[in-house]
Structure formats: C-alpha cells, structure tokens
Design a protein around this motif. Structure first.
Motif, PDB file in Angstrom:
ATOM      1  N   THR A 169       0.826  -1.205   0.000  1.00 31.72           N
ATOM      2  CA  THR A 169       0.000   0.000   0.000  1.00 31.72           C
ATOM      3  C   THR A 169       0.863   1.260   0.000  1.00 31.72           C
ATOM      4  N   LEU A 170       1.932   1.277   0.794  1.00 32.79           N
ATOM      5  CA  LEU A 170       2.819   2.438   0.823  1.00 32.79           C
ATOM      6  C   LEU A 170       3.538   2.635  -0.513  1.00 32.79           C
ATOM      7  N   ARG A 171       3.868   1.563  -1.197  1.00 38.92           N
ATOM      8  CA  ARG A 171       4.511   1.720  -2.512  1.00 38.92           C
ATOM      9  C   ARG A 171       3.557   2.365  -3.512  1.00 38.92           C
ATOM     10  N   ARG A 172       2.285   1.982  -3.454  1.00 37.19           N
ATOM     11  CA  ARG A 172       1.331   2.640  -4.341  1.00 37.19           C
ATOM     12  C   ARG A 172       1.162   4.105  -3.954  1.00 37.19           C
ATOM     13  N   TYR A 173       1.300   4.412  -2.687  1.00 39.16           N
ATOM     14  CA  TYR A 173       1.267   5.809  -2.232  1.00 39.16           C
ATOM     15  C   TYR A 173       2.456   6.581  -2.814  1.00 39.16           C
ATOM     16  N   LEU A 213      -6.146  15.204   5.745  1.00 39.15           N
ATOM     17  CA  LEU A 213      -7.302  14.373   5.419  1.00 39.15           C
ATOM     18  C   LEU A 213      -7.595  14.370   3.925  1.00 39.15           C
ATOM     19  N   ALA A 214      -7.497  15.536   3.268  1.00 39.00           N
ATOM     20  CA  ALA A 214      -7.787  15.609   1.837  1.00 39.00           C
ATOM     21  C   ALA A 214      -6.803  14.782   1.027  1.00 39.00           C
ATOM     22  N   THR A 215      -5.520  14.779   1.427  1.00 36.42           N
ATOM     23  CA  THR A 215      -4.510  13.992   0.713  1.00 36.42           C
ATOM     24  C   THR A 215      -4.797  12.511   0.821  1.00 36.42           C
ATOM     25  N   VAL A 216      -5.143  12.054   2.012  1.00 36.89           N
ATOM     26  CA  VAL A 216      -5.432  10.627   2.206  1.00 36.89           C
ATOM     27  C   VAL A 216      -6.653  10.210   1.394  1.00 36.89           C
ATOM     28  N   LYS A 217      -7.704  11.011   1.408  1.00 33.51           N
ATOM     29  CA  LYS A 217      -8.903  10.664   0.644  1.00 33.51           C
ATOM     30  C   LYS A 217      -8.624  10.633  -0.852  1.00 33.51           C
ATOM     31  N   ASP A 218      -7.804  11.583  -1.337  1.00 32.64           N
ATOM     32  CA  ASP A 218      -7.478  11.587  -2.758  1.00 32.64           C
ATOM     33  C   ASP A 218      -6.663  10.350  -3.134  1.00 32.64           C
ATOM     34  N   PHE A 219      -5.747   9.945  -2.242  1.00 30.43           N
ATOM     35  CA  PHE A 219      -4.971   8.731  -2.510  1.00 30.43           C
ATOM     36  C   PHE A 219      -5.872   7.500  -2.562  1.00 30.43           C
ATOM     37  N   TYR A 222      -6.321   4.755  -5.448  1.00 28.30           N
ATOM     38  CA  TYR A 222      -6.214   3.319  -5.216  1.00 28.30           C
ATOM     39  C   TYR A 222      -7.432   2.596  -5.794  1.00 28.30           C
ATOM     40  N   ILE A 223      -8.609   3.174  -5.615  1.00 29.48           N
ATOM     41  CA  ILE A 223      -9.832   2.568  -6.150  1.00 29.48           C
ATOM     42  C   ILE A 223      -9.768   2.509  -7.676  1.00 29.48           C
ATOM     43  N   ALA A 224      -9.268   3.591  -8.287  1.00 35.54           N
ATOM     44  CA  ALA A 224      -9.206   3.636  -9.751  1.00 35.54           C
ATOM     45  C   ALA A 224      -8.195   2.651 -10.315  1.00 35.54           C
ATOM     46  N   THR A 225      -7.208   2.228  -9.527  1.00 37.37           N
ATOM     47  CA  THR A 225      -6.171   1.312 -10.016  1.00 37.37           C
ATOM     48  C   THR A 225      -6.330  -0.106  -9.488  1.00 37.37           C
ATOM     49  N   PRO A 277     -14.426  -2.022  -6.332  1.00 43.08           N
ATOM     50  CA  PRO A 277     -14.039  -2.690  -5.086  1.00 43.08           C
ATOM     51  C   PRO A 277     -15.114  -2.521  -4.023  1.00 43.08           C
ATOM     52  N   THR A 278     -15.024  -3.303  -2.985  1.00 45.76           N
ATOM     53  CA  THR A 278     -16.015  -3.254  -1.918  1.00 45.76           C
ATOM     54  C   THR A 278     -15.587  -2.269  -0.828  1.00 45.76           C
ATOM     55  N   VAL A 279     -16.555  -1.882  -0.016  1.00 44.72           N
ATOM     56  CA  VAL A 279     -16.289  -0.964   1.088  1.00 44.72           C
ATOM     57  C   VAL A 279     -15.323  -1.593   2.088  1.00 44.72           C
ATOM     58  N   ASP A 280     -15.547  -2.844   2.413  1.00 40.76           N
ATOM     59  CA  ASP A 280     -14.683  -3.510   3.391  1.00 40.76           C
ATOM     60  C   ASP A 280     -13.244  -3.586   2.914  1.00 40.76           C
ATOM     61  N   SER A 281     -13.044  -3.877   1.630  1.00 41.73           N
ATOM     62  CA  SER A 281     -11.678  -3.971   1.121  1.00 41.73           C
ATOM     63  C   SER A 281     -10.975  -2.620   1.178  1.00 41.73           C
ATOM     64  N   MET A 282     -11.681  -1.523   0.895  1.00 46.15           N
ATOM     65  CA  MET A 282     -11.052  -0.207   0.950  1.00 46.15           C
ATOM     66  C   MET A 282     -10.798   0.230   2.393  1.00 46.15           C
ATOM     67  N   ASN A 283     -11.647  -0.167   3.318  1.00 43.99           N
ATOM     68  CA  ASN A 283     -11.356   0.102   4.732  1.00 43.99           C
ATOM     69  C   ASN A 283     -10.096  -0.635   5.178  1.00 43.99           C
ATOM     70  N   THR A 284      -9.929  -1.845   4.664  1.00 46.57           N
ATOM     71  CA  THR A 284      -8.709  -2.594   4.986  1.00 46.57           C
ATOM     72  C   THR A 284      -7.479  -1.910   4.418  1.00 46.57           C
ATOM     73  N   VAL A 285      -7.585  -1.388   3.184  1.00 42.29           N
ATOM     74  CA  VAL A 285      -6.471  -0.650   2.588  1.00 42.29           C
ATOM     75  C   VAL A 285      -6.142   0.588   3.414  1.00 42.29           C
ATOM     76  N   ALA A 286      -7.169   1.296   3.897  1.00 37.46           N
ATOM     77  CA  ALA A 286      -6.926   2.471   4.732  1.00 37.46           C
ATOM     78  C   ALA A 286      -6.216   2.092   6.025  1.00 37.46           C
ATOM     79  N   GLU A 287      -6.593   0.962   6.610  1.00 38.55           N
ATOM     80  CA  GLU A 287      -5.915   0.502   7.819  1.00 38.55           C
ATOM     81  C   GLU A 287      -4.455   0.173   7.529  1.00 38.55           C
ATOM     82  N   TRP A 288      -4.197  -0.479   6.399  1.00 37.89           N
ATOM     83  CA  TRP A 288      -2.814  -0.774   6.033  1.00 37.89           C
ATOM     84  C   TRP A 288      -2.008   0.517   5.853  1.00 37.89           C
ATOM     85  N   PHE A 289      -2.631   1.532   5.252  1.00 36.28           N
ATOM     86  CA  PHE A 289      -1.898   2.773   5.016  1.00 36.28           C
ATOM     87  C   PHE A 289      -1.552   3.471   6.331  1.00 36.28           C
TER      88      PHE A 289
END
Length: 958
Positions: A51-55, A94-100, A104-107, A117-129
C-alpha cells in the motif's frame, strides 16, 4: 569488611552475567523508541508495504507530470519514497489521504464485484496505510482523520465508486464433505489425500511450517476385553497470531504447562472417516513409531492387564520430520512439508469434481463446526476448539447469512423442521452433478483468437527473433501466460454458469421425468485401479457407507501403507515389470533405471514379447498385449479376445492416456470401433499417439456426408459438419486437442431426403427426423440425444443409415476389477501369464490369495461399472526433421517382426515371409544376416527419425 567485599563481588557477578548473555546498555534505543514495532505479523507488514509503494507511485506520477511540462528530469522512486516516508515526517492531511484512496480505487482489480471494489476492502487498505505509515515514519496519525476515512461506506458508495457488497457465507456440511472425499477416491484426477487433512483447525496449523511428529501423540485405549482403539491428539502449534510457536505447547513429556491449542480425536469404524487409521498407516510407512515396523506388529499389541491406555512414542530421529510431506514425480516423497498451495489446489479441484461451482474458503468448514459445537458445548469450549475467543468476530465471520431459527414454527408453537434452513445455509444450491471442469474445445479455440493474446504473441516473436534471452522476453512470455490463464478462467466460469442454468431449465421443462445424463469422469480412475490394486480396493471401501469390520479396516490400512511406500516415479504395467531393478529376460538383464523414464515400459514389453515368442515357438506378431485387461494374449486367441472386449465397451474414450511416464491406454479409432465389417482385431487397432490417430480419423472424415451421427459405438449425437465432429471427438471422446491440420472438406446433405451412396456409406451416418445439431457457433448442449429417444414422446425407429446403438450409461464412480494384492511380475523361468478370455473370477473377499484376481465386489453399489473407462492425458507428439510425425503402424510392424528370422532377400519395403509384416522405413541388418530384435526404444525428440533409429543404438543379439 568481608561482607562488603562479598557484596561487591556479587554485584560484579551480576553485571558480568548480563554482559555474558549479550546485554549492552542502550544498544536498542532507536528500536525501543518506536511504539508498536512488533504489533503486526509478517503478512500484514507485506500488505502495508504494498500500500505504501502505491502511495509513493501516486506522488511520483504527479511529480513526473509537473516536471515533464517544465522539461525537467523526474526523480527516482527511492528518492520520492524518502521524500514522503522519511522518519519523522508529518502525517498527510485528510484531503490527501482521501485523494490517494480514490487513486487506489481507480487502479484496483476487484474480485467480488466486476468493476468496483467493496467498502470492506477499501477500509482494509486504509488501515494498512495508516498502520504502515506510522510503523515506517514513526509519526502517529490523527484518530479523527482515521475515523473520517473509515466512514467511506456512505460517501464513496453514494458516488458509485465502491459497492457495499459481501461474500455470501454458507456452511460446509458433512454431506458436502462426503461428496468431496468420494470424488477424491472414485473420480478422475484421483490423488491420495490422507484423511487427517479433514479437520476443524486453520490451514496454518498444518501447513505454515509443517505438522511434525513432535506435535502428535498416539495412545491405545482399551474398549472392552483385549480390544483397543486408537486415539490421538494434535498440538496446533502454527495457529493464527501465535508469536512463539516453539513454546506455546509443551516442551517435553515432563513439562506440560503453559497455554496450548490442542485437539483430540479417535478412530472411526467407517474407513471413510477413520483419520486415526490413516495417521497410523503413514507413521508406520515413514518408520516413525518406536518398536513397530509393520501394521501387524501394532495389531498384535495388547494393553497390559490392569491398565486402560498404552502411550506410544515416535523415534527421536522422526520428531522433527513433517508428517504431511511434499511429494514430487521425480523425487517421490521428500522431507519437506507439503505447501499450503498444494492442499488448496487439491481441495478446489475436488470441489469441482464433486459438482460444486462456487468458491469456498476454510471458514465454511469452521462455520459448520461452530454451529455444531453450539448445540453441545459452551461458548468457552467453542472458543478453545476453534482458537477464536472474540465473540464479535465469531458473530461476524462464523455464522451463515441465513438465520438458523425456524421463526414460523416458534411463532405457531409447532415442532421445528430445520431442513429448509439447512438447505439455504449449505452449499446444496451450488451443487450440480456432472459440472464440466474444462472448456469445450471450440470455446478454447475462440480464446486463442483473442486480439490481446495475438499482440502478446507478436511481441514474443519479435523479441525471440533477436535470439536474446533477455528479461524482456521472459517478461513478455509471463504476461502472455497470465493473460491466457485469465481468459480461460473467466470463460470457464461463464460456461459453467450457462451449463448449470441450461441443465436446471431442462429439469423444469421435462417435469423431472427424465434422469440427467451425467458423465461419470471415471475413465482415468478405472485404469489406475487396474494398475494399482490398492487404490481400487480403497475406492470400493470408500464407495460404501457401511461400517467395516476390524479385519476389513486392517486390510484397508495395509493398502494405505503400501500406497505410501509405493514408488510412483514410473508405473509399470502388469506382466511387464522389472525384477530387482533389471529386465526380467535372462539374456538382457539391463538395469531399467539406466533408461529414460518414458522408455522403460517399452523396453520391458519389447524384451518380454521377444522372449515369449522364442519360448512358445511363435512369431512376435502373434504375441499381443491387451491394454484393456493388461494381459498377454497369444496367437489365435487374439480375435475372440478382442471380440469379448468389443461386446463390453461402455466408455467413449478414444484418446491415449499416459500416467507416470507410461502409456496405460492407447488410442482407438471411433470409426473402426463401430465398423462391424472389420475383424475384431482391426476394430481394436491401437495408436500410441493422438496426433497420428487424428491423421487416421481425417481419412475417415473425407468419406463422411453431413449431417452425420457420431461414429463411436456408444454415442448417438448428430453432428452438423466436420468441425463439429472434431470438437465432439475432443470433448466427449478424449482425443487430443492438437490436430495435424484442418479437417477434410466434405459435402453436406441439403436435406433429409438425400441418401448416401452405398459404396461410400458409413455405418450410423445420415439424418432422420428432427435432431439437435451441435456446432461450434454456440455453446455445446450438455444433453446427449440418446436420452431424447428414451423419452415417452419419441417414436423414432432405426433406419439403414441411422441404426439404433445400444444404450450405455457411463458409471458414476469407480468399479475396479483387478484387486489382487500381489503384483504381476514377468518371470522368464516360468510360463508366461496368458489369458484366453476377458472374463474374470469371483467377487472380492478380504482374504485374497497370492494369484487371485477378482471382479466387482458383491457389495459394491456400482457393480454395473466397466473397467474400460479412462481419462485423456496429453502425450508428447514427436516431430521429425522432414516435418513428418511418428508412424505408429510402421513401428508396430517393426516391433512385432519375428526373432530370429532370415533377412529378406528382396529390397526394403518387402514383407517378411515369416512375420507377415511389412518393414517400412526400416533397413535390415545385412552384416548380421538376419533381422535382430531392436531392444532399445526410439527417441521421441524432434531430431530423431524412424530411418536412423535402429542405427542410433546397436541392436542386441539374442
């Protein structure tokens, strides 16, 4: 003073002891300053790094675009990572994180949904970040920002870029388990899977670092009198979130303290569920038990008088060895643990074989287990057994979507009937018997014409033309393979969905009055059960739900032991097996392991045929090996022998089968099989290569008139043209998918009134009545047409061009016939094992003599099955320098030539008077004055030819 000196000495010893144990003051200051450095396990850290590499790539893309407009060189990825993830950097707003996250969703590549993608999967990505950012930089993120980001369920769902979708939760019941295990033992792609794989623990408990003998404890427990049963306990060392697996269980027998995750089990009277018996057989096969070398040794064991248990132990040298070991075709059983990927692949293929068209995780098994535990035990006991103590997690992940409450019965105060609930909670609605496991050949051919796939192929050809084995070429080939795999997987899922819908619609339209015609998929298993009798006997036992007697259990465990000890590097055919690792023919005695694996069986058959011809005073053309019953047949008995097999044909398999470097079943021409004007031996003429068989079939296709009935004796499908018949032979009759060229062009009849001329008519051809045409223009229908004739509404009668064929239903499960416990080994000092009939002796009995071969067991529920059902296994197709392929007929003529015999006086291509065989493309050995038997097999590489094969290896003089 003395006391002070003693105190000083003690203090000095204290510091000396600390230094001796490696302590240095302040050595770990930087690491200790980081909070939660060991909070996450290795897998979680890996996800965080991804996740950090995609960031970082997100920032790098923006920087590149900005610098490109100004004509400047962009920085490297490492430079950008240091810029935005260096230690001590401030957390992004907050705006930077939401834009990232939007980036992530687009890629992303969704799995559960097609596009989003699903809501749960994106929440998991946010936790990883957030967790990864804090772990790498040491900067804590704001809790308010994290809560705002996690609340994407409303905002991003409203925008339509994520979906609030969940994977359905169903239970894997004992009925499902029975189907899967039955498919493992009695259907194609059979793989020996010990029963101990069937458990309620997580996969990591067995496959993370391997289940070791040190983690197992075996005990004999008295039942009544001198009888005992086997009980065992498994220490689940490698469970989830276990940070200290070496000490989480007892260190030795004297120290049993500490927290542990253990599960106990006992043997079962039904072999199907007797995992303790399988465990014991494998331990004996590995030589791991102390004091026992065979199963008979432990069977004679008694528990001392006055005691109820006897503790067994493993040898010290075996404690660190894995019990679930990795097996390879080249190296056999290794000392490495079986990888988790192998088990999951086996499980998925078994699910497909059993007819399940849904994805399944191990949690479905744990859900059903948890549901059963709740009925009998407390929540604390449930948490201990499932190693899951969080009630919140259990309620979210270990409960099926459908409620377990019969609300109607409760409201009306009636007795509850939970069968309807069990149906919707189980996988029953995802089960359909006969589910296809591969794409039809015409759909696979359409995939090969995919534009993106063609672009990959062009790129590979361009890179390969430079003759450079550079990383770019390897990467292009990998992309091509991945894209092709993805296309086939998606196409197979779509085809299975369409197949299931069409099948269920047909059940509705026929009002359920016609039985569904299923393909048994037991062709390969039938052959293997003949070659390996232990598998056949175990398959018979698995096919019944009756309780086995103790003697039957011990006989079955002996078969399990033999399977574990068997060397499957090369499978030798009955009647053609080496003796002490050497050729059994006295004048040869060649070490078999000195030959390539694919040549060993061929060498044995060549030598044994020559030896039998000399000893019986016969020509080699009169010595035949029958692949349908694996016996040698001599002389005039060959014709009636073939006739008996033709009368018993129940399989539609025509292609070759190769197993463990051995041809276990040759190919047969479907046209010749159904041509009653030919002698039986010609109808059963065999082919060792599907490629050459296709050339022979193409000769028949040139005489066909269309529409045409499938020429095979067991099939009655009407086919529209040559292409449809070719696809049909591949999909339903097992011919190889690689054909020598395009099919022959043939004339299509314009209407049903036109007749086929008698001089070109083929038995079973010509249209009659309304039939469903099968073509490559649409998905092939799964329903064979002979079932339409069996329906009450069918009034069709046989005609001269469309005679009725005998209705033959393929068996659903295995029914092995050869179940002798002794291997058939050719002995040159004794008369050869020759059969004059295909009829086999009486039924199976647990006590089997040394030379007994028995037929279908009397108690087998599938006693009508035939042993001649096979699975297609692609064999290599050798090509020669001149572009031709291996000529099997010529090779057979050369192989069956007599030895010794005078050299033909006429030029080559003249028949031998003694053998009656024409030696085509084979030069006689003029130096020896006779035609020697060529004992070495031909090379099948692309550079070898039939002409130079005898010259490549000097023939042996007998």
């Amino acid at each position: 003073m003395a006391n002070g000196q003693l105190d000083v000495t003690a203090d000095e010893l204290l510091h000396s002891r600390a230094e001796a144990n490696g302590y240095k003051r302040g050595a770990h200051k930087e690491a200790d300053e980081v909070r939660g450095s060991e909070k996450h396990v290795t897998k979680t850290k890996k996800d965080q790094e991804a996740t950090l590499r995609r960031y970082v790539l997100w920032h790098l893309g923006a920087i590149k675009n900005d610098l490109a407009r100004r004509g400047l060189t962009p920085p490297s990825e490492d430079h950008v990572r240091h810029e935005f993830l260096r230690p001590g950097i401030a957390a992004p707003d907050l705006a930077t994180v939401k834009d990232f996250l939007r980036f992530y969703i687009a890629t992303s590549r969704p799995r559960l949904d097609v596009d989003k993608p699903t809501v749960d999967s994106m929440n998991t990505v946010a936790e990883w970040f957030f967790a990864g950012f804090t772990r790498v930089t040491g900067t804590e993120t704001e809790e308010e920002d994290r809560s705002e980001v996690y609340n994407i369920r409303r905002t991003l769902t409203r925008e339509g870029i994520v979906v609030n979708k969940h994977r359905p939760k169903h239970n894997f019941t004992s009925k499902d388990l029975t189907r899967v295990l039955l498919a493992l033992w009695t259907r194609d792609d059979l793989i020996f899977i010990p029963e101990r794989y069937r458990t309620g623990a997580r996969l990591g408990a067995f496959f993370t670092n391997g289940l070791r003998y040190n983690d197992i404890e075996l005990v004999l427990q008295r039942v009544r009198g001198e009888e005992w049963r086997l009980i065992y306990r498994i220490d689940q060392r490698w469970v989830k979130n276990n940070r200290d697996p070496d000490n989480i269980v007892k260190a030795n027998d004297a120290d049993d303290a500490g927290t542990s995750f253990r599960a106990a089990a006992k043997e079962h009277k039904c072999l199907f569920y007797n995992d303790a018996g399988f465990l014991l057989a494998i331990a004996i096969a590995d030589g791991a038990l102390f004091g026992y070398d065979t199963l008979d040794d432990i069977r004679r064991q008694q528990i001392p008088s006055g005691e109820n248990e006897l503790l067994l132990r493993f040898k010290d040298s075996s404690l660190s060895q894995p019990m679930l070991r990795k097996c390879t075709k080249t190296g056999g059983v290794t000392h490495e643990p079986i990888p988790k990927s192998s088990f999951t692949s086996i499980f998925k293929s078994a699910m497909t074989n059993a007819g399940y068209f849904c994805g399944l995780s191990i949690h479905a098994i744990r859900r059903q287990l948890g549901k059963g535990i709740d009925k009998r035990y407390t929540t604390v006991q449930r948490s201990q057994h499932l190693t899951q103590g969080d009630p919140r997690v259990f309620g979210q992940s270990y409960v099926a979507n459908c409620s377990s409450v019969d609300g109607q019965a409760v409201f009306r105060d009636e007795e509850s009937d939970h069968r309807h609930i069990e149906f919707f909670q189980s996988l029953e609605k995802f089960h359909e018997e006969g589910l296809p496991d591969k794409l039809p050949s015409h759909l696979e051919e359409d995939i090969n014409r995919d534009p993106d796939l063609s672009e990959f192929e062009k790129k590979i050809q361009t890179l390969a033309s430079s003759r450079l084995d550079d990383p770019a070429l390897r990467k292009a080939r990998q992309h091509h393979a991945n894209h092709l795999k993805k296309l086939k997987l998606n196409a197979l899922r779509q085809y299975q969905t369409h197949w299931v819908r069409e099948r269920r619609d047909w059940k509705i339209l026929t009002r359920g009055r016609a039985a569904a015609p299923d393909k048994g998929r037991t062709e390969f298993v039938q052959n293997i059960c003949l070659l390996i009798p232990e598998r056949g006997r175990l398959a018979q036992t698995m096919a019944t739900d009756q309780v086995s007697t103790p003697d039957e259990i011990w006989h079955a465990l002996q078969d399990v032991y033999n399977l574990c000890r068997h060397d499957f590097t090369v499978v030798y055919l009955p009647g053609s097996r080496p003796v002490d690792g050497a050729c059994p023919v006295k004048c040869c005695q060649l070490r078999i392991d000195s030959l390539p694996k694919f040549q060993r069986n061929q060498h044995l058959q060549t030598c044994i045929r020559w030896d039998m011809a000399n000893r019986l005073g016969r020509l080699q053309t009169e010595i035949h090996y029958c692949y349908l019953c694996f016996n040698w047949v001599v002389g005039e008995e060959w014709e009636p022998h073939c006739c008996e097999h033709l009368a018993e044909i129940r399989t539609g398999q025509c292609g070759t089968i190769t197993y463990c470097h051995t041809l276990v079943r040759p190919g047969y021409c479907p046209f010749c099989l159904n041509n009653t004007t030919l002698p039986p031996s010609k109808r059963l003429e065999s082919w060792t290569r599907d490629h050459k068989l296709w050339s022979h079939v193409d000769d028949h296709l040139r005489t066909c008139r269309w529409p045409h009935i499938c020429p095979h004796i067991t099939c009655d499908t009407l086919l529209k043209d040559t292409t449809a018949l070719q696809f049909h032979l591949v999909d339903d009759h097992g011919l190889g998918r690689a054909r020598p060229g395009k099919g022959a062009k043939s004339t299509t009849l314009d209407g049903p009134d036109k007749k086929i001329p008698s001089d070109t008519a083929v038995k079973g051809s010509g249209p009659k009545g309304k039939r469903t045409f099968l073509s490559n223009k649409r998905v092939l229908d799964w329903m064979p047409t002979q079932n339409l004739h069996d329906s009450p509404g069918s009034s069709e009668k046989p005609t001269r061009h469309r005679p009725f064929k005998p209705a033959r239903q393929p068996p659903q499960t295995v029914c092995p016939l050869i179940i002798s416990r002794d291997e058939c080994v050719y002995n040159a000092q004794e008369p050869p094992n020759i059969v004059n009939t295909v009829m086999l002796p009486g039924p199976y009995s647990p006590n089997i003599g040394a030379d007994e071969r028995t037929a279908t067991p009397a108690n087998n529920p599938f006693s009508s099955c035939s042993p001649s059902i096979y699975e297609t296994v692609a064999a290599p197709i050798p090509e020669f320098d001149d572009g031709s392929t291996w000529n099997d007929v010529d090779f057979n003529q050369f192989l069956y030539s007599p030895s010794p015999s005078p050299s033909p006086s006429s030029p080559e291509h003249v028949p031998s008077k003694l053998s009656g065989a024409t030696l085509i493309d084979a030069e006689p050995d003029q130096s020896r004055g006779r035609v020697d038997r060529f004992t070495e097999t031909f090379e099948t590489s692309e550079t070898s030819t039939l002409e130079d094969a005898p010259n490549g290896e000097e023939a042996r003089d007998r």
